[in-house]
Design a protein around this motif. Structure first.
Motif, PDB file in Angstrom:
ATOM      1  N   ASN A  27       8.777 -10.505  -6.832  1.00 17.43           N
ATOM      2  CA  ASN A  27       9.489 -11.726  -6.430  1.00 17.43           C
ATOM      3  C   ASN A  27      10.993 -11.485  -6.404  1.00 17.43           C
ATOM      4  OD1 ASN A  27       7.495 -14.253  -8.205  1.00 17.43           O
ATOM      5  ND2 ASN A  27       7.027 -13.065  -6.408  1.00 17.43           N
ATOM      6  N   ARG A  28      11.472 -10.849  -7.458  1.00 21.29           N
ATOM      7  CA  ARG A  28      12.924 -10.649  -7.610  1.00 21.29           C
ATOM      8  C   ARG A  28      13.474  -9.785  -6.476  1.00 21.29           C
ATOM      9  NH1 ARG A  28      16.580  -7.221 -10.477  1.00 21.29           N
ATOM     10  NH2 ARG A  28      14.915  -5.800 -11.088  1.00 21.29           N
ATOM     11  N   VAL A  29      12.730  -8.754  -6.100  1.00 18.75           N
ATOM     12  CA  VAL A  29      13.185  -7.880  -5.019  1.00 18.75           C
ATOM     13  C   VAL A  29      13.168  -8.619  -3.682  1.00 18.75           C
ATOM     14  CG1 VAL A  29      12.764  -5.750  -3.752  1.00 18.75           C
ATOM     15  CG2 VAL A  29      12.398  -5.820  -6.222  1.00 18.75           C
ATOM     16  N   ILE A  30      12.068  -9.327  -3.416  1.00 20.47           N
ATOM     17  CA  ILE A  30      11.949 -10.037  -2.144  1.00 20.47           C
ATOM     18  C   ILE A  30      13.080 -11.049  -1.978  1.00 20.47           C
ATOM     19  CG2 ILE A  30      10.518 -11.613  -0.789  1.00 20.47           C
ATOM     20  CD1 ILE A  30       9.444  -8.757  -0.902  1.00 20.47           C
ATOM     21  N   LYS A  31      13.466 -11.705  -3.062  1.00 19.86           N
ATOM     22  CA  LYS A  31      14.520 -12.719  -2.985  1.00 19.86           C
ATOM     23  C   LYS A  31      15.904 -12.126  -2.715  1.00 19.86           C
ATOM     24  CE  LYS A  31      12.147 -16.155  -5.830  1.00 19.86           C
ATOM     25  NZ  LYS A  31      12.130 -16.898  -7.118  1.00 19.86           N
ATOM     26  N   LEU A  32      16.017 -10.796  -2.769  1.00 12.89           N
ATOM     27  CA  LEU A  32      17.264 -10.138  -2.384  1.00 12.89           C
ATOM     28  C   LEU A  32      17.354  -9.945  -0.869  1.00 12.89           C
ATOM     29  CD1 LEU A  32      17.481  -7.347  -5.111  1.00 12.89           C
ATOM     30  CD2 LEU A  32      18.792  -9.488  -5.030  1.00 12.89           C
ATOM     31  N   THR A  33      16.253 -10.198  -0.183  1.00 13.44           N
ATOM     32  CA  THR A  33      16.205 -10.045   1.264  1.00 13.44           C
ATOM     33  C   THR A  33      16.122 -11.422   1.917  1.00 13.44           C
ATOM     34  OG1 THR A  33      13.784  -9.984   1.482  1.00 13.44           O
ATOM     35  CG2 THR A  33      14.892  -7.923   0.887  1.00 13.44           C
ATOM     36  N   GLU A  34      16.011 -11.432   3.263  1.00  8.30           N
ATOM     37  CA  GLU A  34      15.821 -12.696   3.980  1.00  8.30           C
ATOM     38  C   GLU A  34      14.379 -13.144   3.945  1.00  8.30           C
ATOM     39  OE1 GLU A  34      19.324 -11.766   4.175  1.00  8.30           O
ATOM     40  OE2 GLU A  34      18.326 -10.372   5.517  1.00  8.30           O
ATOM     41  N   GLY A  35      13.448 -12.251   3.601  1.00  7.24           N
ATOM     42  CA  GLY A  35      12.062 -12.671   3.587  1.00  7.24           C
ATOM     43  C   GLY A  35      11.090 -11.529   3.759  1.00  7.24           C
ATOM     44  N   VAL A  36       9.958 -11.827   4.382  1.00 10.14           N
ATOM     45  CA  VAL A  36       8.804 -10.938   4.402  1.00 10.14           C
ATOM     46  C   VAL A  36       8.255 -10.825   5.821  1.00 10.14           C
ATOM     47  CG1 VAL A  36       6.420 -10.666   3.598  1.00 10.14           C
ATOM     48  CG2 VAL A  36       8.166 -11.525   2.037  1.00 10.14           C
ATOM     49  N   ALA A  37       7.763  -9.638   6.157  1.00  3.38           N
ATOM     50  CA  ALA A  37       6.971  -9.443   7.372  1.00  3.38           C
ATOM     51  C   ALA A  37       5.657  -8.812   6.948  1.00  3.38           C
ATOM     52  CB  ALA A  37       7.695  -8.554   8.368  1.00  3.38           C
ATOM     53  N   TYR A  38       4.561  -9.339   7.462  1.00  2.00           N
ATOM     54  CA  TYR A  38       3.245  -8.806   7.113  1.00  2.00           C
ATOM     55  C   TYR A  38       2.497  -8.403   8.377  1.00  2.00           C
ATOM     56  CZ  TYR A  38      -1.577  -8.331   5.734  1.00  2.00           C
ATOM     57  OH  TYR A  38      -2.840  -7.822   5.569  1.00  2.00           O
ATOM     58  N   GLU A  39       1.976  -7.180   8.379  1.00  2.00           N
ATOM     59  CA  GLU A  39       1.218  -6.669   9.521  1.00  2.00           C
ATOM     60  C   GLU A  39      -0.258  -7.049   9.395  1.00  2.00           C
ATOM     61  OE1 GLU A  39       2.630  -2.692  11.358  1.00  2.00           O
ATOM     62  OE2 GLU A  39       2.729  -2.428   9.194  1.00  2.00           O
ATOM     63  N   ALA A  40      -0.790  -7.695  10.404  1.00  2.77           N
ATOM     64  CA  ALA A  40      -2.207  -8.038  10.452  1.00  2.77           C
ATOM     65  C   ALA A  40      -2.824  -7.372  11.671  1.00  2.77           C
ATOM     66  CB  ALA A  40      -2.399  -9.553  10.518  1.00  2.77           C
ATOM     67  N   HIS A  41      -3.553  -6.285  11.452  1.00  3.79           N
ATOM     68  CA  HIS A  41      -4.248  -5.598  12.536  1.00  3.79           C
ATOM     69  C   HIS A  41      -5.620  -6.237  12.749  1.00  3.79           C
ATOM     70  CE1 HIS A  41      -1.035  -2.851  12.062  1.00  3.79           C
ATOM     71  NE2 HIS A  41      -1.567  -2.088  11.125  1.00  3.79           N
ATOM     72  N   GLN A  42      -6.305  -5.801  13.813  1.00  2.00           N
ATOM     73  CA  GLN A  42      -7.668  -6.273  14.057  1.00  2.00           C
ATOM     74  C   GLN A  42      -8.682  -5.142  13.942  1.00  2.00           C
ATOM     75  OE1 GLN A  42      -7.671  -8.605  17.812  1.00  2.00           O
ATOM     76  NE2 GLN A  42      -8.397 -10.283  16.537  1.00  2.00           N
ATOM     77  N   PHE A  43      -8.391  -4.128  13.158  1.00  2.00           N
ATOM     78  CA  PHE A  43      -9.324  -3.016  13.020  1.00  2.00           C
ATOM     79  C   PHE A  43      -9.143  -2.377  11.650  1.00  2.00           C
ATOM     80  CE2 PHE A  43      -5.480  -1.695  15.207  1.00  2.00           C
ATOM     81  CZ  PHE A  43      -5.076  -0.580  14.493  1.00  2.00           C
ATOM     82  N   ASN A  44      -9.796  -1.282  11.396  1.00  2.00           N
ATOM     83  CA  ASN A  44      -9.908  -0.569  10.115  1.00  2.00           C
ATOM     84  C   ASN A  44     -10.115  -1.547   8.961  1.00  2.00           C
ATOM     85  OD1 ASN A  44      -7.127  -1.279   9.398  1.00  2.00           O
ATOM     86  ND2 ASN A  44      -6.414   0.551  10.466  1.00  2.00           N
ATOM     87  N   ARG A  45      -9.360  -1.461   7.899  1.00  2.00           N
ATOM     88  CA  ARG A  45      -9.651  -2.282   6.725  1.00  2.00           C
ATOM     89  C   ARG A  45      -9.364  -3.765   6.935  1.00  2.00           C
ATOM     90  NH1 ARG A  45      -4.943  -0.724   2.327  1.00  2.00           N
ATOM     91  NH2 ARG A  45      -3.136  -1.362   3.563  1.00  2.00           N
TER      92      ARG A  45
END
Length: 336
Positions: free
Chosen positions: A203-221
């Motif tokens: 949490n502490r590290v993320i709050k040093l940035t503007e936010g989060v990007a999460y990759e959601a693929h449609q294959f493998n895991r």
């Protein structure tokens, strides 16, 4: 007046505090829709990532066939200056921790500063930098000294020391006249959809940035949606946590399936997004962004690029997503 000086004055006048907490003047009241348009042209088909790109359809071949997307797309990964796109705003990925030389904090030697300068010198506006450590892939691609971050649960997340050092480097680079701004929007490109939202140190590290990007693929895991790595529950949990902190969140969606995948069916890429929305992922929120990662990987390399009138093409999907996100609704502009 010198263009760099003017840009600096305007940036200072627009922001009462650091860029990472100030309002985004290019994003008034709704989220952004972004696109990774590759291969852009014939030169781009010379790449060989995950298989040969030779003979792949290109965005250059679709000139004049995507007027809606050209006008309304907000940001591009790898701006296409000779295409029809009107936006000059770019986002890009950047891997920190590949080598000490690449991460040299002297601005003139640093790879990240060089990337920013490359876009700004071409007249683009750097919007978001999706940053992470990606040692697993990097070692396979010729970076033997690449290192993961401090969190075993998500090795992509940088340390607080990393982020603080990068911020200081931004200021120094601007003072040296290398970049147009003294700060840039960093979004942590995470691997796990919700760890960053549940661990206090993360949490502490993320709050040093503007936010989060999460990759959601449609294959493998990531397959299938109901039980895979990107199932709606954790994705929604992570996104809502970020937005509740006043941070930004990017669903970096794709690559998506295409034939001959045994799992493909028409509009399956839309069905996944609709499932996320049904599970509570905010759709019309000023800090909730949707970036299409149409990287030519897995079966997705066979999907037609356009025209936008073809609902199964990349540009057709982009047009649909823009209409979904930008169409006013009862929740538009609200922090749902």
């Amino acid at each position: 007046m010198n263009r760099r000086l003017l840009a600096s004055i305007l940036a200072l006048a627009a922001c009462a505090g650091p860029v990472r907490r100030g309002p985004d003047p290019l994003n008034p009241g709704r989220g952004l829709v972004g696109l990774r348009p590759i291969p852009a042209d014939e030169a781009g088909t010379k790449h060989n990532h995950g298989g040969s790109w030779e003979g792949m359809p290109t965005f250059e071949q679709q000139k004049g066939r995507y007027p809606f997307v050209a006008e309304h797309i907000d940001t591009l990964f790898g701006w296409v200056p000779d295409g029809d796109f009107e936006t000059r705003r770019v986002f890009f990925e950047y891997y920190w921790g590949l080598s000490e030389q690449r991460d040299d904090l002297a601005p003139k030697k640093n790879g990240l500063i060089r990337a920013i300068r490359r876009w700004e010198e071409r007249g683009a506006t750097v919007g978001h930098i999706l940053i992470c450590r990606e040692a697993r892939l990097a070692v396979q691609r010729g970076w033997p000294d690449a290192e993961l971050g401090p969190f075993e649960e998500d090795g992509r997340i940088l340390s607080a020391k990393d982020v603080t050092a990068i911020r200081a480097m931004f200021r120094e680079a601007h003072a040296e006249g290398l970049t147009l701004h003294e700060d840039y929007r960093l979004l942590m490109l995470v691997e796990d959809p919700s760890f960053f939202a549940t661990d206090p140190e993360a949490n502490r590290v993320i709050k040093l940035t503007e936010g989060v990007a999460y990759e959601a693929h449609q294959f493998n895991r990531h397959w299938p949606l109901e039980t895979g790595w990107s199932k709606p529950g954790p994705v929604v949990e992570g996104a809502k946590w970020a937005l509740e902190q006043g941070l930004e969140y990017v669903l970096y969606y794709g690559p998506v399936l295409w034939e001959p995948s045994e799992h493909y069916k028409p509009f399956i890429e839309r069905e996944w997004l609709q499932a996320y929305w049904a599970a509570g992922l905010p759709k019309h929120h000023p800090k909730m962004h949707y970036f299409l990662n149409t990287f030519p990987h897995h079966t997705g390399r066979g999907r037609p690029v356009g025209p936008e009138s073809d609902p199964h093409s990349v540009l057709g999907l982009t047009k649909w997503l823009i209409e979904e996100i930008k169409t006013p609704s009862s929740e538009a502009g609200q922090a749902r």
